[in-house]
Design a protein around this motif. Structure first.
Motif, PDB file in Angstrom:
ATOM      1  N   SER A  52       0.931  -1.337   0.534  1.00 18.42           N
ATOM      2  CA  SER A  52      -0.181   0.488  -0.143  1.00 18.42           C
ATOM      3  C   SER A  52       0.935   1.363  -0.050  1.00 18.42           C
ATOM      4  O   SER A  52       1.668   1.220   0.268  1.00 18.42           O
ATOM      5  CB  SER A  52      -0.900   0.040   1.295  1.00 18.42           C
ATOM      6  N   ARG A  53       0.120   2.763  -0.391  1.00 17.16           N
ATOM      7  CA  ARG A  53       0.928   3.886  -0.473  1.00 17.16           C
ATOM      8  C   ARG A  53       0.118   4.807  -0.094  1.00 17.16           C
ATOM      9  O   ARG A  53      -1.312   4.603  -0.223  1.00 17.16           O
ATOM     10  CB  ARG A  53       1.925   3.582  -1.462  1.00 17.16           C
ATOM     11  N   ILE A  54       0.370   5.709   0.347  1.00 23.11           N
ATOM     12  CA  ILE A  54      -0.630   6.784   1.113  1.00 23.11           C
ATOM     13  C   ILE A  54       0.536   8.138   0.896  1.00 23.11           C
ATOM     14  O   ILE A  54       1.768   8.136   1.030  1.00 23.11           O
ATOM     15  CB  ILE A  54      -0.845   6.818   2.875  1.00 23.11           C
ATOM     16  N   SER A  55      -0.379   8.942  -0.072  1.00 17.45           N
ATOM     17  CA  SER A  55       0.538   9.737  -0.758  1.00 17.45           C
ATOM     18  C   SER A  55      -0.240  11.246  -0.355  1.00 17.45           C
ATOM     19  O   SER A  55      -1.097  11.360   0.588  1.00 17.45           O
ATOM     20  CB  SER A  55       0.741   9.527  -1.723  1.00 17.45           C
ATOM     21  N   GLY A  56       0.828  12.224  -0.609  1.00 18.92           N
ATOM     22  CA  GLY A  56      -0.337  13.748  -0.766  1.00 18.92           C
ATOM     23  C   GLY A  56      -0.735  14.635   0.311  1.00 18.92           C
ATOM     24  O   GLY A  56      -1.004  14.999   0.990  1.00 18.92           O
ATOM     25  N   VAL A  57       0.538  13.649   1.339  1.00 14.71           N
ATOM     26  CA  VAL A  57       0.060  13.811   3.406  1.00 14.71           C
ATOM     27  C   VAL A  57       1.394  14.740   3.961  1.00 14.71           C
ATOM     28  O   VAL A  57       1.521  14.518   4.891  1.00 14.71           O
ATOM     29  CB  VAL A  57      -0.705  13.375   4.632  1.00 14.71           C
ATOM     30  N   ALA A  58       2.406  15.270   3.567  1.00 13.39           N
ATOM     31  CA  ALA A  58       3.283  16.026   3.061  1.00 13.39           C
ATOM     32  C   ALA A  58       3.215  17.031   4.908  1.00 13.39           C
ATOM     33  O   ALA A  58       4.027  17.108   5.888  1.00 13.39           O
ATOM     34  CB  ALA A  58       3.865  16.598   2.287  1.00 13.39           C
ATOM     35  N   HIS A  59       2.130  17.606   4.663  1.00 15.83           N
ATOM     36  CA  HIS A  59       1.681  18.478   5.532  1.00 15.83           C
ATOM     37  C   HIS A  59       1.650  17.549   7.081  1.00 15.83           C
ATOM     38  O   HIS A  59       1.393  19.006   7.750  1.00 15.83           O
ATOM     39  CB  HIS A  59       0.418  19.539   5.040  1.00 15.83           C
ATOM     40  N   LEU A  60       1.342  16.941   7.033  1.00 19.06           N
ATOM     41  CA  LEU A  60       1.302  16.208   8.444  1.00 19.06           C
ATOM     42  C   LEU A  60       2.426  16.175   9.241  1.00 19.06           C
ATOM     43  O   LEU A  60       2.664  15.349  10.482  1.00 19.06           O
ATOM     44  CB  LEU A  60       1.140  14.875   8.363  1.00 19.06           C
ATOM     45  N   ARG A  61       3.480  16.603   8.425  1.00 16.90           N
ATOM     46  CA  ARG A  61       4.764  17.022   8.817  1.00 16.90           C
ATOM     47  C   ARG A  61       5.038  18.136   9.969  1.00 16.90           C
ATOM     48  O   ARG A  61       5.850  18.150  11.851  1.00 16.90           O
ATOM     49  CB  ARG A  61       6.261  17.068   9.029  1.00 16.90           C
ATOM     50  N   GLY A  62       3.365  18.785  10.236  1.00 13.88           N
ATOM     51  CA  GLY A  62       3.923  19.615  11.151  1.00 13.88           C
ATOM     52  C   GLY A  62       2.391  19.549  11.558  1.00 13.88           C
ATOM     53  O   GLY A  62       1.810  20.971  12.046  1.00 13.88           O
ATOM     54  N   HIS A  63       2.117  18.086  12.269  1.00 16.81           N
ATOM     55  CA  HIS A  63       0.523  18.441  13.376  1.00 16.81           C
ATOM     56  C   HIS A  63       0.777  18.193  14.540  1.00 16.81           C
ATOM     57  O   HIS A  63       2.318  18.460  15.150  1.00 16.81           O
ATOM     58  CB  HIS A  63       0.034  16.980  12.417  1.00 16.81           C
ATOM     59  N   GLU A  64       0.585  17.785  15.161  1.00 18.14           N
ATOM     60  CA  GLU A  64       0.221  17.471  16.468  1.00 18.14           C
ATOM     61  C   GLU A  64       2.397  17.645  17.287  1.00 18.14           C
ATOM     62  O   GLU A  64       2.614  17.555  18.218  1.00 18.14           O
ATOM     63  CB  GLU A  64      -0.399  16.050  17.616  1.00 18.14           C
ATOM     64  N   THR A  65       2.180  15.835  16.679  1.00 16.63           N
ATOM     65  CA  THR A  65       3.681  15.439  16.027  1.00 16.63           C
ATOM     66  C   THR A  65       4.318  15.866  14.380  1.00 16.63           C
ATOM     67  O   THR A  65       3.360  15.391  13.577  1.00 16.63           O
ATOM     68  CB  THR A  65       4.202  14.584  16.818  1.00 16.63           C
ATOM     69  N   ASP A  66       5.506  15.229  14.153  1.00 15.05           N
ATOM     70  CA  ASP A  66       5.711  14.736  12.722  1.00 15.05           C
ATOM     71  C   ASP A  66       5.066  13.199  12.406  1.00 15.05           C
ATOM     72  O   ASP A  66       5.470  12.068  13.179  1.00 15.05           O
ATOM     73  CB  ASP A  66       6.908  14.558  11.772  1.00 15.05           C
ATOM     74  N   ARG A  67       3.408  13.572  12.106  1.00 21.29           N
ATOM     75  CA  ARG A  67       2.958  11.999  11.437  1.00 21.29           C
ATOM     76  C   ARG A  67       3.636  10.950  10.876  1.00 21.29           C
ATOM     77  O   ARG A  67       2.937   9.512  11.078  1.00 21.29           O
ATOM     78  CB  ARG A  67       1.265  12.407  11.536  1.00 21.29           C
ATOM     79  N   LEU A  68       4.537  11.154   9.740  1.00 20.83           N
ATOM     80  CA  LEU A  68       5.275  10.211   9.169  1.00 20.83           C
ATOM     81  C   LEU A  68       6.120  10.237   9.765  1.00 20.83           C
ATOM     82  O   LEU A  68       5.818   8.791   9.561  1.00 20.83           O
ATOM     83  CB  LEU A  68       5.029  11.381   7.582  1.00 20.83           C
ATOM     84  N   ALA A  69       6.667  10.222  10.169  1.00 28.39           N
ATOM     85  CA  ALA A  69       8.241   9.710  11.091  1.00 28.39           C
ATOM     86  C   ALA A  69       7.788   9.001  11.969  1.00 28.39           C
ATOM     87  O   ALA A  69       8.055   7.766  12.249  1.00 28.39           O
ATOM     88  CB  ALA A  69       8.801  10.659  11.692  1.00 28.39           C
ATOM     89  N   ALA A  70       6.627   9.443  13.195  1.00 32.20           N
ATOM     90  CA  ALA A  70       5.943   8.689  13.747  1.00 32.20           C
ATOM     91  C   ALA A  70       5.485   7.478  14.025  1.00 32.20           C
ATOM     92  O   ALA A  70       5.773   6.812  14.150  1.00 32.20           O
ATOM     93  CB  ALA A  70       5.409   9.376  15.056  1.00 32.20           C
ATOM     94  N   LEU A  71       5.133   7.657  12.470  1.00 33.65           N
ATOM     95  CA  LEU A  71       4.073   6.379  11.499  1.00 33.65           C
ATOM     96  C   LEU A  71       5.055   4.867  11.387  1.00 33.65           C
ATOM     97  O   LEU A  71       5.309   3.814  11.812  1.00 33.65           O
ATOM     98  CB  LEU A  71       3.119   6.527  10.640  1.00 33.65           C
ATOM     99  N   ALA A  72       6.054   5.811  10.946  1.00 34.64           N
ATOM    100  CA  ALA A  72       7.277   4.693  10.230  1.00 34.64           C
ATOM    101  C   ALA A  72       7.344   4.097  11.230  1.00 34.64           C
ATOM    102  O   ALA A  72       8.217   3.360  11.470  1.00 34.64           O
ATOM    103  CB  ALA A  72       7.325   5.484   8.840  1.00 34.64           C
ATOM    104  N   THR A  73       7.945   4.873  12.269  1.00 31.75           N
ATOM    105  CA  THR A  73       9.057   4.559  13.488  1.00 31.75           C
ATOM    106  C   THR A  73       7.869   3.067  14.228  1.00 31.75           C
ATOM    107  O   THR A  73       9.187   2.023  14.293  1.00 31.75           O
ATOM    108  CB  THR A  73       9.553   5.487  14.078  1.00 31.75           C
ATOM    109  N   GLU A  74       7.284   3.980  14.820  1.00 34.70           N
ATOM    110  CA  GLU A  74       5.779   2.681  15.600  1.00 34.70           C
ATOM    111  C   GLU A  74       5.908   1.612  14.882  1.00 34.70           C
ATOM    112  O   GLU A  74       5.861   0.927  15.073  1.00 34.70           O
ATOM    113  CB  GLU A  74       5.645   3.689  15.952  1.00 34.70           C
ATOM    114  N   LEU A  75       5.339   1.912  13.903  1.00 36.76           N
ATOM    115  CA  LEU A  75       4.830   0.321  12.982  1.00 36.76           C
ATOM    116  C   LEU A  75       5.578   0.026  12.597  1.00 36.76           C
ATOM    117  O   LEU A  75       6.160  -1.586  12.772  1.00 36.76           O
ATOM    118  CB  LEU A  75       4.078   0.970  11.125  1.00 36.76           C
TER     119      LEU A  75
END
Length: 445
Positions: free
Chosen positions: A348-371
């Motif tokens: 699977s691939r999720i795209s179009g969400v670079a702006h999530l790096r500026g949410h409550e945390t960097d959600r992309l980095a957090a998800l990649a790390t934790e998953l």
């Protein structure tokens, strides 16, 4: 201490596993009806518009959470007041005042972005600051635009264009035309539009860059119209003229983004979950979940409840196919969707969400790390995530003070025994009763 107290840091939460997950759609499968609280996005917009109105507004069925309480606290500091009644929250409009005030932002993006313009309309000197996390969230384009529209904004001791900062009110704002880069957050645009009816000349915003989460902009425009404004949008230009706002009564819809883990549950574990009060027509981005259910092989249909209200009935069998999903318009759903796709039978691939790096945390980095830490095969891209099938195992799922990550951890726990979700209290940002509601769903309540 309650696990739902947003100020607590208490123990981790062992996310419960669904019985027989993944289950077939029979009498052993997941089967429940749940009710989620009011929309945070709608609640805080309604509070702002009510504060700018000429008479009191009763906001019915609002969200009661940390973010909503922070918004009410901010409005009180700025000269409005709120009365909790049996029917909801009655907002008395902003009054002129003088002296100094301090607005506590917590980690609430809507409070940090929607209230500085209100401070500029008054006559107080208002200092804004909050949790360490809010100081890392983007705000500079909005503060720059407010300065161009006549606001007196002074940077504080931290990063320029970020909390802490001070707004000195001079009794109003001239408004006018302004260029705005809202690519980091649609809330920058919403902030200007919500306050625009109170500007002397209104505001015309010329958009630079691509604005994420267009449904949230549609929500803002719709709510402005309900309160009596006449916004107009022509492509990349939005105009809101001066207006007198008034609305005696406004009812908040259930939060469809907060409903995401409950929609995901029958797709991941098998069975049926009904979500009470789902609106048939709405501007909420979370309504996209109905399309996702169908795309992933489930079924989402409306039913009429015993009390005559609408319910969304979601049914799945625990089998998911890999998908490429562009979530640009619904980025806040990414954590739950990423957790779901960990159980897909293909990449699977999720795209179009670079702006999530500026949410409550960097959600992309957090998800990649934790998953990945739980055995997943998840990598970051420039604007999203790539998720390949891999067996998951028990472990700690860190949440980075992010409510949506708590919800993602809950979804993982449906199929993976022993997922320890760190600090579930942070879910109090949008759903203080989430943990209890999740256990009730699994118990068939």
């Amino acid at each position: 201490m309650s696990t739902d107290d947003p100020e607590s840091t208490g123990p981790s939460w062992t996310a419960p596993t669904a019985p027989h997950a993944p289950a077939a759609a029979d009498d052993t499968a997941l089967y429940a009806t749940v009710r989620v609280p009011g929309s945070k996005s709608i609640t805080n917009r309604a509070y702002v518009l009510a504060a700018l109105s000429t008479a009191r507004t009763l906001v019915r069925e609002p969200l009661d959470s940390r973010d909503a309480r922070l918004m009410l606290g901010a409005l009180r500091e700025l000269g409005a007041s709120a009365e909790h009644t049996a029917d909801g929250v009655r907002i008395r409009p902003l009054t002129s005042g003088s002296g100094a005030a301090d607005v506590a932002l917590g980690n609430a993006g809507t409070v940090a972005r929607f209230t500085p313009a209100l401070a500029a309309l008054g006559e107080r000197t208002v200092r804004f600051d909050g949790d360490p996390a809010i100081r890392r969230r983007p705000l500079s384009p909005l503060l720059g635009a407010l300065r161009e529209l006549g606001a007196d904004v002074e940077d504080g001791s931290g990063e320029p264009g970020a909390p802490p900062f001070t707004v000195r009110g001079h009794g109003g704002l001239p408004g006018g035309e302004v260029d705005l880069d809202s690519s980091a957050s649609s809330q920058f645009l919403s902030a200007l539009l919500l306050a625009a009816p109170a500007f002397d000349r209104g505001v015309t915003v010329r958009l630079l860059g691509e604005v994420p989460s267009e449904p949230h902009i549609a929500m803002t425009l719709d709510m402005l119209r309900r309160f009596g404004a006449t916004p107009e949008r022509h492509g990349r230009e939005v105009h809101v003229p001066p207006a007198t706002l008034t609305l005696a009564d406004y009812t908040v819809e259930p939060d469809l983004s907060t409903a995401a883990p409950f929609v995901a549950a029958p797709l991941v574990a098998g069975g049926t979950v009904r979500i009470a009060g789902w609106p048939r027509e709405t501007t909420q981005p979370g309504d996209w979940l109905r399309s996702l259910v169908a795309e992933l092989g489930g079924e989402a249909t409306f039913e009429r409840g015993a009390d005559g209200s609408d319910l969304l009935r979601v049914t799945g069998d625990g089998r998911l196919a890999g998908r490429h999903l562009d979530l640009h318009e619904v980025g806040e759903l990414t954590p739950v969707v990423a957790a779901m796709l960990c159980f897909a039978d293909g990449p699977s691939r999720i795209s179009g969400v670079a702006h999530l790096r500026g949410h409550e945390t960097d959600r992309l980095a957090a998800l990649a790390t934790e998953l990945t830490a739980l055995g997943g095969d998840v990598t970051e891209t420039a604007d999203g995530l790539v998720i390949n099938p891999a067996p998951l195992h028990a472990g700690t799922f860190h949440t980075y003070d992010d409510h949506r990550l708590v919800m993602a951890g809950a979804v993982l726990g449906l199929r993976v025994p022993g997922v320890e979700v760190e600090n579930p209290a942070t879910v109090g940002k949008t759903f203080p009763g989430f943990v209890d509601a999740w256990h009730a769903m699994l118990g068939g309540a």
